[in-house]
Each structure stands twice: as C-alpha cells, then as structure tokens.
Design a protein around this motif. Structure first.
Motif, mmCIF file in Angstrom:
data_model
loop_
_atom_site.group_PDB
_atom_site.id
_atom_site.type_symbol
_atom_site.label_atom_id
_atom_site.label_comp_id
_atom_site.label_asym_id
_atom_site.label_seq_id
_atom_site.Cartn_x
_atom_site.Cartn_y
_atom_site.Cartn_z
ATOM 1 N N SER A 48 -23.491 107.124 50.286
ATOM 2 C CA SER A 48 -24.609 108.134 50.766
ATOM 3 C C SER A 48 -25.237 107.603 52.004
ATOM 4 N N PRO A 49 -25.624 108.610 52.638
ATOM 5 C CA PRO A 49 -26.281 108.157 54.051
ATOM 6 C C PRO A 49 -27.551 107.404 53.670
ATOM 7 N N GLU A 50 -27.971 107.617 52.663
ATOM 8 C CA GLU A 50 -29.468 106.923 52.105
ATOM 9 C C GLU A 50 -29.081 105.427 51.598
ATOM 10 N N GLU A 51 -27.582 105.082 51.019
ATOM 11 C CA GLU A 51 -27.283 103.918 50.843
ATOM 12 C C GLU A 51 -27.004 103.012 52.080
ATOM 13 N N THR A 52 -27.083 103.563 53.426
ATOM 14 C CA THR A 52 -26.783 102.819 54.279
ATOM 15 C C THR A 52 -27.965 101.821 54.624
ATOM 16 N N PHE A 53 -29.136 102.219 54.381
ATOM 17 C CA PHE A 53 -30.287 101.449 54.453
ATOM 18 C C PHE A 53 -30.886 100.938 53.276
ATOM 19 N N ASP A 54 -31.645 99.795 53.588
ATOM 20 C CA ASP A 54 -32.379 99.129 52.556
ATOM 21 C C ASP A 54 -33.577 100.059 52.140
ATOM 22 N N PRO A 55 -33.546 99.985 50.710
ATOM 23 C CA PRO A 55 -34.304 101.182 49.896
ATOM 24 C C PRO A 55 -35.762 100.987 50.450
ATOM 25 N N LYS A 56 -36.328 99.874 50.707
ATOM 26 C CA LYS A 56 -37.546 99.691 51.164
ATOM 27 C C LYS A 56 -37.808 100.284 52.413
ATOM 28 N N ALA A 57 -36.725 100.364 53.301
ATOM 29 C CA ALA A 57 -37.004 100.978 54.675
ATOM 30 C C ALA A 57 -37.046 102.740 54.233
ATOM 31 N N VAL A 58 -36.146 103.060 53.618
ATOM 32 C CA VAL A 58 -36.238 104.582 53.151
ATOM 33 C C VAL A 58 -37.574 104.613 52.482
ATOM 34 N N TRP A 59 -38.092 104.064 51.723
ATOM 35 C CA TRP A 59 -39.357 104.311 51.064
ATOM 36 C C TRP A 59 -40.536 104.193 51.910
ATOM 37 N N LEU A 60 -40.397 103.235 52.826
ATOM 38 C CA LEU A 60 -41.458 103.318 53.906
ATOM 39 C C LEU A 60 -41.333 104.483 54.852
ATOM 40 N N ASN A 61 -40.114 104.866 55.203
ATOM 41 C CA ASN A 61 -40.063 106.051 56.076
ATOM 42 C C ASN A 61 -40.721 107.215 55.404
ATOM 43 N N ALA A 62 -40.580 107.407 54.169
ATOM 44 C CA ALA A 62 -40.952 108.625 53.391
ATOM 45 C C ALA A 62 -42.725 108.358 53.225
ATOM 46 N N GLU A 63 -42.940 107.009 53.186
ATOM 47 C CA GLU A 63 -44.607 107.089 53.030
ATOM 48 C C GLU A 63 -45.151 107.482 54.456
ATOM 49 N N HIS A 64 -44.341 106.823 55.489
ATOM 50 C CA HIS A 64 -44.933 107.178 56.847
ATOM 51 C C HIS A 64 -44.973 108.815 57.155
ATOM 52 N N ILE A 65 -43.813 109.473 56.546
ATOM 53 C CA ILE A 65 -43.823 110.775 56.667
ATOM 54 C C ILE A 65 -44.835 111.525 56.035
ATOM 55 N N ARG A 66 -45.283 111.010 54.743
ATOM 56 C CA ARG A 66 -46.549 111.608 54.095
ATOM 57 C C ARG A 66 -47.473 111.539 54.910
#
Length: 493
Positions: A321-339
């Motif tokens: 999936s597109p999400e798996e393309t990235f380090d889970p921590k990068a994804v989480w941090l992105n969501a954190e910054h979005i919030r």
RNA sequence: GGCGCUAUCGUCUAGGGGUUAGGACGGAAGAUUCUCAAUCUUCAAACCCGGGUUCGAUUCCCGGUAGCGCUACCA
C-alpha cells in the motif's frame, strides 16, 4: 603561513554540496537539513554548492530535481555556487601543490573498466616509476603533449600519519602508507572531486564540513590537500548513513522512488513532518521529544546529539500500500503535524490537492470541511478519499446492504431513513439541533442511536466509516442530505 | 584482500561501572464514542559473542563475529 579559517567571526559557514547525478536523495536531504540547522542555530551562513565537476554524469534534469526537492523543504540558503564556474581556482590550487613538490604528473593511462577493482588483492598505492619521475623528464613529456593526471604525493614514510578530530566520530588517524596517491587533476585537466571540494571549501571559508560518513576515510586525503594548499582544515562532522531495512545503502536502483524527496512531497507529506522525521534518524535531542517544529529543532540541534551507527529507514521492501512505502514513524509524524496545524493553514494546503480533482471546491467550502477530516488523515492526499462525499454532487454507487444497521434488517433501514427524511426536513442544520432531533427520532422508532445513525451516514457518505454524523450533515446542508436520503430509500426497495 | 567506522526492544533512540535499562513508532488488549479516526490506560518487546579489568560490567579494554564505508583520472 597557514591561513586561519573560521575563527575570525565565530559564525560558522557550512555548505551542502550535492552532485547533480540524480534526484535529491533522502540522505542528501538530511545532510542539507543538518547543515541548515547548524547554520541557523549558530547564526551562521548556509551555502549551497553544486559539485558538478563530473561532466559525464551531470544532467540538467538532476539539477532541477535537486532544486525542486530543496524548494519543497523550504529551508533556503544564503550563498550559491557552482563548481563548474570555479575551475580556475581548482587548477590554480592543484598547481600550487605541484609547485611545492607535493604532487606529480602521472603519465600512466587511466585504468579502464572495473579490472581488479573490488576483488583487488592488495592495495594500489601509486603507479610505479611515476612518483619519482625526474622533474625534467616530467616537464619534457608534458611539453610534448603527453597526457597525464596530477597526483598527490602522499607522505608514506614509516611514522607518517594523518590525523583529524571529527565532531561525531572523535579522533581519527591513518598511516600515510595506507593512503593511495589520489588524483588532483584528471588527464583532461578537470579537477577531481577531492581537489575541487577542498579548494572551494578553503576559498569559501567553510568552517564546518557536515556530510555523510561515506566521506570519513576520504577526509584523510582532504586534510592532506588543505595542508598542502596552506590552509588549516575545517572542523569535520560526519553523519551516520541512512540504510534500507536490509542494511544496504539506499539506492534508486534497488529501492526505487522511496529514496527520492519528491516521493514524500507527492504522497502528501508536510515538509515540516518530513524534516522532523529525518532529524530523528541519526540525531536525537536529549529529552524525550519526538514531534518537533522547525524552530524547536533549530533550538535543540547540536553536533553532540549525532549518533554514530547507521540508521534504517524502515519501509517495506515490497510495499503493498502507499502507506507501507514509508517508515511508520514518518507517517505518524506526518499525521501528528497535520493535527497540529490550524484549520486555516491545513485547509490552504489541502485546497490545491483537492482542486486538482474537484475544481469546483472553494476555499470557503474547504475551511468548513477541514475540521471534520483533520484527525482522520495521515497524508494531505487522504483528503481526497476522507472527504470525497463533500466534493461530489452525486454519490458513487454503494452496496445497499451497507444501509442495514447493526442487529437490524432492511425494513429497519427503510423505517429509519423515512423517519429521518421527515425529521430532517424540519430541523435547523446545526450540530446540536440535529443531535437532539435524531436521538429523539431513534427513541420514537424504538431503535438504538447507532442503529438510527448508520443508515443515514451511509446514505449521505456512501460508506460506514466517516466523520461524525451531525457535523457532516451540517456541512453537507439540508438539500443534499435530503436528496441523498431519498436516493437511499429508493435503494432499499 | 587492505584500511577505517559501527554494534541497546522489529525500527528510531536515551542511558551508563551497581537502574525494575527509559522514551517514541509499530504490535496486542482495554476504555471512550453514532461508525472511523483522535484520545486515554495497560501489556509484550533489547544491551551481538568471548575474554579481561573490577567487589561488581550492558557500560571501560582486548579479541571474535556481523554490518557498513573507502580502496577510480565517480562524487
């Protein structure tokens, strides 16, 4: 009399010096960021220098890609240079070293291909005969037009050692006898990377060289060049490398677009989240903070916090999936910054992405929608799927079975929707009135609130998973809501 | 092959001669809720191996092993 660098003003001068031979790599981006942070933290100067002495491999496409990546990061720089504009300086530096007897002409033809390259038994140090070629013969052969490379005459007597102190790796030393006579000038007269880099670093008065650890052993050569050219070497700080989950270094060929900065941009990363993520790879603040803004990072950054072991960028090798393309921590941090973004700010960043697919969406509309999806998206692009039902006029087809509530049946769905149609026709479309009206309706029908809400949600959103119902209805408006409920009732027949 | 660098949960890391080895992501379970998220609580999860030094080493030293880097007229 060696010229003293970096001490006069106390303000550091650092540089990021990519070679334009490919797109901007995440490892390079991190190097840029660390340099930038160091410069800003210490009120110094950030220099961007294109190390483009390898004419064979340099491309304009690559130059553009690097600028594109850096532009997205949004950090900027104070001075800009291209090595190809500075060839005279490089040659002058090389010949000044030659004049001091610290370099010599090597008339041996360049070693072609990969012969004896990796499996080499024993180390090549210099080509026999050339190092000690008498000056007169050297001059004569050069004058006759014979091609030569200019090589550094590395001091290799017993006891000769080269040393420097790395801000990350500490005291380093290596015997001169273990360093080969590296080239300064190629036989076509072009400077090599080592020479050009050092000549420019000296000329630009670079005070700190912060770069990848792949250059740690090259640094001995660089120290030799600086000293031969009459300069005090700058302070060095080498960064641990970024590697793939299999431990190999990130490369486009092996790992694909995951290593390109623009891939993160296009996937809907916030540049500040990406920067935050990269900073946590090989560096840490000494407290337990993980989510940090640019100004926090700037405030916290120091060379002492840099780690020595390589860091794995933890993406899945075959990403499903597109999400798996990235380090889970990068994804989480992105969501954190979005919030953490203000609604107006987030909305502005979402708008261009949404408008690409739904040109009719206005800024005003986006501001209304944004609060409903802010907690639900991990990437900016997720707005497209998280809020699709706000953007379309007509809902795409969905399975009518979805309308059936938990522990209910088709007839319950129908009753709920018909009741909703009546109730919603006579209520103000604001959160609280909607809340009261629909809960009262559920009670009248003798169904649970959840059983009341789900058919309505599916009727207006086209699916079960969506933002809160009342705020959704409020933003959607009475007209669209009733229209979609009518369609849903038709579907239950 | 030579030279250099490195080694703490799956991943990013903190720590440091005596600690219940801390945090974060991810995972699991639960709470909350109109679904999904978000949020909160709890749990599982690590000092590469072997020697030495020491009253005591995961920490210091040495060796091994493994990984990475350099070993080009690439950068």
């Amino acid at each position: 009399m060696p010229e003293i660098l970096n001490t006069s003003s106390g303000k550091p001068r650092v540089r990021f010096a990519p070679s334009p031979t490919g797109f901007l790599h995440v490892g390079s981006a991190r190097t840029f960021i660390f340099n930038w942070l160091y410069a800003r933290r210490n009120h110094g100067t950030m220099i961007l220098r294109l190390d483009d002495t390898d004419v064979e491999r340099n491309t304009d496409a690559s130059v553009n890609s690097i600028f594109e990546g850096l532009k997205w990061l949004g950090l900027g720089w104070d001075e800009y240079y291209r090595q190809s504009d500075r060839l005279d300086l490089h040659r002058k530096t090389a010949w000044s070293i030659f004049e001091k007897g610290l370099a010599y002409r090597d008339f041996t033809p360049a070693r072609t291909g990969d012969a004896e390259k990796s499996g080499a038994q024993g180390t090549w140090l210099f080509n026999p005969g050339m190092r000690d070629l008498p000056r007169e013969e050297s001059e004569r052969r050069a004058a006759s037009g014979e091609q030569f490379a200019l090589r550094f005459r590395v001091p290799r007597d017993a006891g000769e050692v080269v040393r420097f102190t790395d801000a990350v790796y500490g005291e380093q030393m290596k015997a001169g006898a273990d360093i080969e006579d590296f080239a300064l000038l190629r036989s076509d007269g072009m400077p090599t990377y080592h020479l050009a880099s050092c000549a420019d670093d000296a000329d630009l008065k670079i005070s700190h060289i912060i770069r990848g650890q792949d250059h740690l052993t090259n640094t001995f050569k660089h120290v030799l060049i600086f000293e031969a050219a009459g300069y005090t070497p700058p302070q060095f700080a080498h960064l641990p490398l970024l590697v793939a989950p299999d431990g190999t270094k990130l490369s486009k060929r092996r790992h694909g677009p995951v290593v390109s900065v623009t891939t993160y941009r296009d996937a809907g990363f916030l540049p500040e989240a990406f920067i935050n993520f990269l900073c946590l790879l090989g560096w840490s603040p000494k407290d337990d903070r993980t989510k940090m803004s640019l100004s926090e990072l700037t405030e916290m950054f120091s060379l002492e916090g840099i780690n020595r072991a390589n860091a794995v960028v933890n993406f899945k090798e075959p990403a499903s999936s597109p999400e798996e393309t990235f380090d889970p921590k990068a994804v989480w941090l992105n969501a954190e910054h979005i919030r953490g973004l203000a609604i107006e700010d987030l909305s502005q960043r979402l708008l261009p992405i949404v408008q690409e697919q739904y040109p009719n969406v206005t800024a005003e509309r986006m501001i209304e929608i944004t609060p409903l999806i802010r907690e639900r998206i991990k990437f900016l692009r997720d707005a497209l799927t998280a809020a699709d039902f706000f953007f379309v006029d007509e809902l795409p087809p969905y399975d009518p079975a979805e309308l059936i509530p938990q522990k209910g049946d088709a007839s319950m769905a129908k009753r709920v929707l018909e009741k909703a149609q009546i109730v919603l026709g006579n209520v103000e479309f604001k959160h609280d009135p909607l809340d009261h009206a629909l809960r009262a309706a559920a009670q009248e029908l003798g169904v649970k609130a959840g059983q009341m809400f789900q058919p309505i949600r599916v009727a207006v959103c086209g699916r079960k998973n969506a933002p809160g119902l009342f705020e959704t209805l409020e933003v959607l408006g009475k007209e669209t809501t009733l229209k979609r409920i009518t369609r849903a009732i038709q579907k239950t027949r």
